[in-house]
Design an enzyme around this catalytic site. Structure first.
Site, PDB file in Angstrom:
ATOM      1  CB  CYS A   1      -0.822  -0.038   1.260  1.00 13.16           C
ATOM      2  SG  CYS A   1      -1.693   1.393   1.632  1.00 13.16           S
TER       3      CYS A   1
ATOM      4  NE  ARG B   1      -8.894  -1.682  -2.578  1.00 14.57           N
ATOM      5  CZ  ARG B   1      -8.965  -1.816  -1.321  1.00 14.57           C
ATOM      6  NH1 ARG B   1     -10.122  -2.556  -0.901  1.00 14.57           N
ATOM      7  NH2 ARG B   1      -7.970  -1.851  -0.596  1.00 14.57           N
TER       8      ARG B   1
HETATM    9  P1  IMP Z   1      -1.315  -7.229   3.543  1.00 14.53           P
HETATM   10  O1  IMP Z   1      -1.898  -8.247   4.241  1.00 14.53           O
HETATM   11  O2  IMP Z   1      -0.600  -6.164   4.439  1.00 14.53           O
HETATM   12  O3  IMP Z   1      -0.717  -7.450   2.483  1.00 14.53           O
HETATM   13  O4  IMP Z   1      -2.600  -5.940   3.163  1.00 14.53           O
HETATM   14  C1  IMP Z   1      -3.701  -6.368   2.437  1.00 14.53           C
HETATM   15  C2  IMP Z   1      -4.639  -5.106   2.461  1.00 14.53           C
HETATM   16  O5  IMP Z   1      -4.443  -4.021   1.906  1.00 14.53           O
HETATM   17  C3  IMP Z   1      -5.966  -5.521   1.709  1.00 14.53           C
HETATM   18  O6  IMP Z   1      -7.097  -6.206   2.300  1.00 14.53           O
HETATM   19  C4  IMP Z   1      -6.274  -4.394   1.181  1.00 14.53           C
HETATM   20  O7  IMP Z   1      -7.133  -3.489   2.233  1.00 14.53           O
HETATM   21  C5  IMP Z   1      -5.245  -3.205   1.305  1.00 14.53           C
HETATM   22  N1  IMP Z   1      -4.852  -3.146  -0.185  1.00 14.53           N
HETATM   23  C6  IMP Z   1      -4.849  -3.725  -1.155  1.00 14.53           C
HETATM   24  N2  IMP Z   1      -4.385  -3.146  -2.153  1.00 14.53           N
HETATM   25  C7  IMP Z   1      -3.865  -2.085  -2.020  1.00 14.53           C
HETATM   26  C8  IMP Z   1      -3.411  -1.065  -2.512  1.00 14.53           C
HETATM   27  O8  IMP Z   1      -2.922  -1.120  -3.822  1.00 14.53           O
HETATM   28  N3  IMP Z   1      -3.127   0.000  -1.886  1.00 14.53           N
HETATM   29  C9  IMP Z   1      -3.487   0.121  -0.564  1.00 14.53           C
HETATM   30  N4  IMP Z   1      -4.160  -0.794   0.122  1.00 14.53           N
HETATM   31  C10 IMP Z   1      -4.262  -2.095  -0.744  1.00 14.53           C
END
Ligand code: IMP
Length: 521
Positions: free
Chosen positions: A330, A434
């Protein structure tokens, strides 16, 4: 409240008041052990709720992302006790087919099974098998069952041009595999159990259930019984199909059509997938969904403040998804505001939701899902101090079932690609809604494209995550999430802020070198 075990730690409420104005996250917290541990890790019960009406057996959910939640992963995680949310970067028809594949995977009774006619070709059976994975096909003629074709009855290469009639086992050969529906008990569970018994006694792979006029009604397969026995934690709906959710956008026009199609395909819950929740678009989408599909639970988010969470509930949400700017892929924090460190966000929302639900008499309480930033088992344990479930992205992206591409790096390590839904690559393919994208010319990406270490199959990796969560609860002396939450919100659990020196000490340190064989290295 039992007597605090230590005079220096603070109950959650006092701790977060003390750090009012600071955004804290996982490593900032030390959790003191309030109780004596007098039970084993495997005794910890991980059951929870993902939405107001849907129970799960592991307090997790897989994120609606292109490189994570498609049908293969959805099946694998549902067998482990938690649902996936199928992403929406695909056409409505494709997303519906993804949901169908999950729902068909493990049915108690396969209702209205796919059938062929005796004059169809074997090539058609092969095509069905390739498209749906289904190889057990009852053969019907004029509405009556006349035979059965399974993968043991033909070779796709040798018999493609032949007719089904030439290769099927005709009705006369199926006596012990057929039962009339009125010979089974009426009540659902007793009915399935009797059908399973008949099948297990029959030496056959499938039991066919016909109605009074000889038409096929449903079937039960031996593989399904075996799958049931191998995965005691699996989550199922009342028809014994695996539970699965699906994402929809905040754009009402499209969401009307998408949601209707997903609901008729049997989706268990919907998730309005928006990175910036608490918006008028999302309110309209939520109110529409709750009015049009009152029996389908809807997850609302993403929010990071108590006010955002409460507004979601007032507008009809059945679960609140918390997390802004914290995902591993993100970049939102670098290009916009409104973000917040995950532990403060989760605590603040969970506490507000708890208080609101108890004040308004909302029972069961609306669950809070903490989404993003989870990369260690202890982080999940800390999130679950306050939340009912944790949403995973990067921790599942490396599994064999995740759809991301396999890549080998220069050292020959196996990696899998994992990209943000706000990365330019994903946005162009569909997740524009989104991120509220009107125009690609000036789009500012909110996510990156990256890779994660390969983790092997879900069936090997997720049990480790579950043991990790159990260990977190056991190390504090709690046997279930309900007990844990009760202790957090009553002030029994005490928290301290970890200093920068403490964080260094908590990591592996002072070695010349060491073998990186921790599960997440
Ligand atoms: P991770 O488990 O830390 O990889 O985070 C996953 C979460 O990041 C997802 O469930 C979304 O809420 C968020 N997310 C997914 N794609 C993006 C992005 O491109 N930018 C910001 N947040 C994202």
């Amino acid at each position: 409240m039992t007597k605090p075990v230590d005079p220096l730690g603070l109950p959650a409420e006092v701790f977060f008041e003390r750090f009012r104005g600071e955004s804290l996250t996982f490593d900032d917290l030390c959790i003191l052990q309030p109780r004596t541990i007098d039970f084993g890790v495997q005794e910890v019960d991980l059951s929870s709720r993902i939405t107001r009406n849907i129970l799960i057996n592991s307090p997790l959910v897989s994120s609606p992302m292109e490189d994570i939640s498609e049908y293969e992963l959805a099946i694998a995680v549902a067998l482990q006790g938690f649902p996936a949310v199928i992403h929406y970067n695909m056409t409505i028809e494709e997303q519906v087919e993804q949901v169908r594949k999950v729902k068909r995977f493990e049915n108690g009774f396969v209702k209205d099974p796919i059938t062929l006619g005796p004059s169809d070709t074997i090539a058609k059976a092969v095509e069905i098998r390739n498209q749906t994975g289904i190889s057990t096909l009852p053969i019907a003629d004029g509405g009556r069952l006349v035979g059965l074709l399974t993968k043991n009855d033909y070779s796709g290469r040798k018999h493609a041009e032949m007719t089904v009639a030439e290769r099927m086992v005709p009705l006369e050969g199926l006596g012990h595999q057929i039962v009339r529906d009125d010979e089974l008990p009426e009540e659902d569970t007793a009915r399935l159990s009797r059908a399973n018994d008949l099948l297990l006694e029959s030496h056959a792979g499938v039991l066919l259930i016909v109605n009074g006029s000889g038409a096929i009604e449903s079937l039960v397969t031996r593989t399904d019984i075996e799958k049931n026995e191998a995965f005691p934690d699996s989550i199922k709906d009342r028809h014994k199909s695996l539970v699965v959710g699906a994402a929809v956008t905040t754009s009402l026009g499209e969401t009307r059509e998408r949601a209707a199609a997903l609901v008729s395909a049997g989706v268990d819950f919907l998730c309005i997938d928006s990175s910036h929740g608490n918006s008028s678009h999302e309110k309209a989408a939520l109110e529409y969904l709750k009015a049009e599909h009152p029996d389908i639970d809807v997850i609302y988010g993403n929010v990071a403040t108590a006010g955002g969470a409460i507004r979601g509930i007032e507008w009809g949400a059945d679960a609140i998804r918390v997390g802004k700017g914290v995902g591993s892929i993100c970049s939102t924090s670098q290009v916009s505001l409104g973000t917040r460190s995950q532990i403060t966000a989760t605590y603040s929302c969970a506490r507000a939701v708890r208080e609101y639900c108890s004040e308004k008499g909302i029972e069961p309480r609306i669950p809070v899902i903490s989404d993003g930033g989870y990369a260690t088992f202890s982080a999940i344990g800390k999130g679950l101090l306050f939340a009912d479930a944790v949403m995973l992205g990067s921790m599942l992206a490396g599994t064999d079932e995740a759809p991301g591409a396999i890549i080998y790096d220069r050292q020959g390590r196996k990696l899998k690609s994992y990209k943000g839904m706000g990365s330019l690559e994903a946005v162009v393919r569909g997740s524009a809604a989104r991120y509220d994208v009107q125009n690609f010319d000036d789009y500012v990406a909110e996510g990156v494209v990256g890779t994660v270490r390969s983790k092997g199959p879900v069936s090997q990796w997720v049990p480790q995550i579950k043991t990790g969560i159990r260990k977190c609860l056991q190390s504090l002396g709690y046997r279930s999430l309900e007990e844990l939450h009760q202790a957090v919100f009553s002030g029994e659990i005490l928290i301290e802020r970890m200093s920068e020196a403490g964080k260094k000490e908590a990591g592996i340190h002072d070695l010349v070198e060491y073998r990186r064989d921790l599960p997440l290295d």
